[in-house]
Design a protein around this motif. Structure first.
Motif, mmCIF file in Angstrom:
data_model
loop_
_atom_site.group_PDB
_atom_site.id
_atom_site.type_symbol
_atom_site.label_atom_id
_atom_site.label_comp_id
_atom_site.label_asym_id
_atom_site.label_seq_id
_atom_site.Cartn_x
_atom_site.Cartn_y
_atom_site.Cartn_z
ATOM 1 N N ARG A 71 80.537 125.134 167.448
ATOM 2 C CA ARG A 71 81.764 125.559 168.138
ATOM 3 C C ARG A 71 81.609 126.953 168.748
ATOM 4 N NH1 ARG A 71 87.425 127.540 167.395
ATOM 5 N NH2 ARG A 71 88.729 125.988 168.416
ATOM 6 N N ARG A 78 82.639 125.994 176.310
ATOM 7 C CA ARG A 78 83.536 124.864 176.560
ATOM 8 C C ARG A 78 84.974 125.219 176.186
ATOM 9 N NH1 ARG A 78 81.514 119.746 177.366
ATOM 10 N NH2 ARG A 78 79.359 119.882 177.998
ATOM 11 N N ARG A 80 88.632 125.085 174.521
ATOM 12 C CA ARG A 80 89.083 124.915 173.145
ATOM 13 C C ARG A 80 90.282 123.984 173.140
ATOM 14 N NH1 ARG A 80 84.884 125.591 171.607
ATOM 15 N NH2 ARG A 80 83.910 127.585 171.395
ATOM 16 N N GLU A 86 89.194 119.444 166.830
ATOM 17 C CA GLU A 86 87.740 119.511 166.954
ATOM 18 C C GLU A 86 87.056 119.237 165.612
ATOM 19 O OE1 GLU A 86 87.697 122.745 170.625
ATOM 20 O OE2 GLU A 86 86.992 123.361 168.647
ATOM 21 N N PHE A 144 83.881 118.879 171.863
ATOM 22 C CA PHE A 144 83.951 120.133 172.604
ATOM 23 C C PHE A 144 84.064 119.767 174.078
ATOM 24 C CE2 PHE A 144 81.287 120.805 168.810
ATOM 25 C CZ PHE A 144 82.144 121.645 168.115
#
Length: 172
Positions: A71, A78, A80, A86, A144
């Protein structure tokens, strides 16, 4: 000219991002693989937990560390879409990859009636390769989300992707 600048120009932005994500994915994955093996050994041999419990705890810890690494490093460019979303999808994708690996080994062991440690280990390695590919693709597609576009006036910003609006119930 700095090393790699020419290569980055030739590859373009999309390919550069893919190469960056793939490289970081490999580093995080390798580190978490070692962490998983180490934790399993400590929990099983030193702490004295059962093999299945040791594997479950080692996998949970290494998967959580992998999530943080992916992440905040591998897929840091990328958008959020929320930590809970996620994290849940990350674990679901890992569960899918694990189930696929177990199915491959079960198919070779019981479907093809192979008992050779070498054949089963080769199947295990193949299942890890397939699972790793599956995870990389699904992390990029579902967990993501697509990279955030740079702002015209400044640096990249992260955004939260909103859930689609719920339809209004029909009124009589």
């Amino acid at each position: 000219m700095a090393p790699g600048v020419g290569l980055r120009r030739r590859l373009g932005t999309g390919a550069t991002l893919l190469l960056r994500e793939l490289s970081a994915f490999g580093v995080v994955g390798a580190a978490c693989f070692v962490l998983d093996l180490t934790l399993f050994q400590i929990l099983y041999s030193t702490v004295g937990l059962g093999a299945v419990t040791s594997k479950l705890l080692a996998s949970a810890v290494s998967t959580s560390v992998a999530f943080v690494g992916h992440r905040y490093w591998s897929f840091s460019r990328r958008a959020r879409s929320g930590l809970r979303r996620e994290y849940a999808l990350f674990f679901a994708v890992n569960g899918l990859a694990l189930a696929l690996g177990m199915l491959m080994i079960a198919a070779v062991r019981y479907g093809l009636d192979q008992e050779s440690a070498l054949v089963l280990q080769l199947t295990n390695v193949a299942s890890i390769a397939v699972g790793t590919t599956l995870r990389f693709v699904l992390y990029r597609r579902w967990v993501f989300l697509a990279p955030v576009a740079p702002d015209e006036d400044g640096p990249r910003t992260t955004t939260t992707v909103a859930a689609p609006p719920r339809p209004e119930p029909a009124r009589p």
